[in-house]
Design an enzyme around this catalytic site. Structure first.
Site, short mmCIF file in Angstrom:
data_model
loop_
_atom_site.label_atom_id
_atom_site.label_comp_id
_atom_site.label_asym_id
_atom_site.label_seq_id
_atom_site.Cartn_x
_atom_site.Cartn_y
_atom_site.Cartn_z
N SER A 160 0.77 -1.14 -0.05
CA SER A 160 0.01 -0.08 -0.09
C SER A 160 0.88 1.43 -0.16
CB SER A 160 -1.06 -0.02 1.14
OG SER A 160 -1.41 -1.22 1.31
N HIS A 168 0.07 15.81 0.17
CA HIS A 168 0.43 17.11 -0.62
C HIS A 168 -0.14 18.39 0.09
CE1 HIS A 168 1.85 14.41 -3.71
NE2 HIS A 168 0.77 13.75 -3.47
N CYS A 202 -4.28 -3.05 -0.89
CA CYS A 202 -4.61 -4.01 -1.63
C CYS A 202 -4.58 -5.24 -0.80
CB CYS A 202 -3.64 -4.36 -2.71
SG CYS A 202 -3.63 -3.39 -4.35
#
Length: 264
Positions: free
Chosen positions: A112, A117, A140
């Protein structure tokens, strides 16, 4: 939902992304520059790395790689690749309920990433400044990143939050039947604590057939002193306080609804 007996690895990709917004009023150009410098330093790459690394530690994920960068004139980004520790899928709680708070989180992630940001912003006219942080947790496997939602929002409480959750791909059970989601969900709000929900007005926009879920959050309580940078409300005239309050509230509603609102 009955637990599935899968054939091989769980190939579903579950992505949680959200934006948080902090709004501020800075009366002069010097105050605006000061706010941008303050918020940029508060959420620089090193600080964001600490926040995300602590998140990984709390949820039991192994950090594989960290990429971080501060930008000029402002802004920063951090991406962490993580892997899951061994976990028995039968022990995973797939029920829908609020994720645990920071002091009680125990979970695992699989192949993962977690990234953030930041986007500080201001305009020379009007005195309004905004800070936006974009965060994404993508996994996942059997684990849903929604389990980390409650913790992250508690860590990054702000004036406005927009959240998106999507499940992509499919996995097969032992009989070969495809499954496009492996847990019940009708709202992201199911994974928030009651104290969190009491702080915000919230609205959902969901596309159930596409496994896409969206929730918007707007802080209920408004206290002008929390939005002033280096200026006290009591130092302003009543007219100034009313004008600034109206400008801030308009800014927050425009961000919340995602459209410009005409002045009354």
């Amino acid at each position: 939902m009955k637990k599935l007996k899968l054939h091989g690895f769980n190939n579903l990709t579950k992505s949680l992304s959200f934006c948080i917004y902090d709004i501020c009023y800075a009366k002069t150009a010097e105050e605006r520059d000061g706010y941008i410098a303050y918020i940029d330093e508060l959420y620089n790459a090193n600080r964001l790395t600490e926040i995300l690394s602590e998140t990984c530690s709390i949820i039991g994920a192994n950090i594989l790689n960290i990429a971080r960068q501060d930008y000029e004139p402002q802004g920063a980004s951090v991406t962490i690749l993580v892997s899951e520790e061994p976990v028995d899928p039968k022990l995973i709680d797939q029920t829908k309920h609020p994720g645990p708070l920071p002091e009680t989180v125990v979970a695992h992630l699989d192949k993962s990433h977690i990234c953030v940001h930041t986007y500080p912003e201001s305009h020379p006219e009007g005195g309004l400044c905004t800070f936006r942080a974009d965060i994404e947790v993508s996994t996942c496997g059997v684990i849903s990143p929604l389990k980390a939602l409650n913790y992250l929002i508690h860590q990054l409480e702000s004036d406005i939050v927009t959240i998106d959750y999507r499940v992509r791909g499919f996995t097969r059970d032992v009989n070969g039947m495809k499954h496009f989601i492996d847990h019940e969900i009708n709202s992201i709000q199911n994974f928030m604590s009651e104290d969190m929900k009491s702080l915000y007005d919230m609205v959902d926009v969901n596309v159930y057939q596409e496994n896409i879920f969206h929730t918007k959050m707007l802080l209920k309580e408004f206290d002008l002193k929390h939005y002033m940078f280096h200026t006290k409300p009591e130092d302003l005239t009543e007219t100034e306080r009313q004008e600034i309050t109206a400008a801030l509230w308009k800014e927050m509603r425009e961000i919340y609804y995602g459209r410009n609102i005409s002045a009354v």
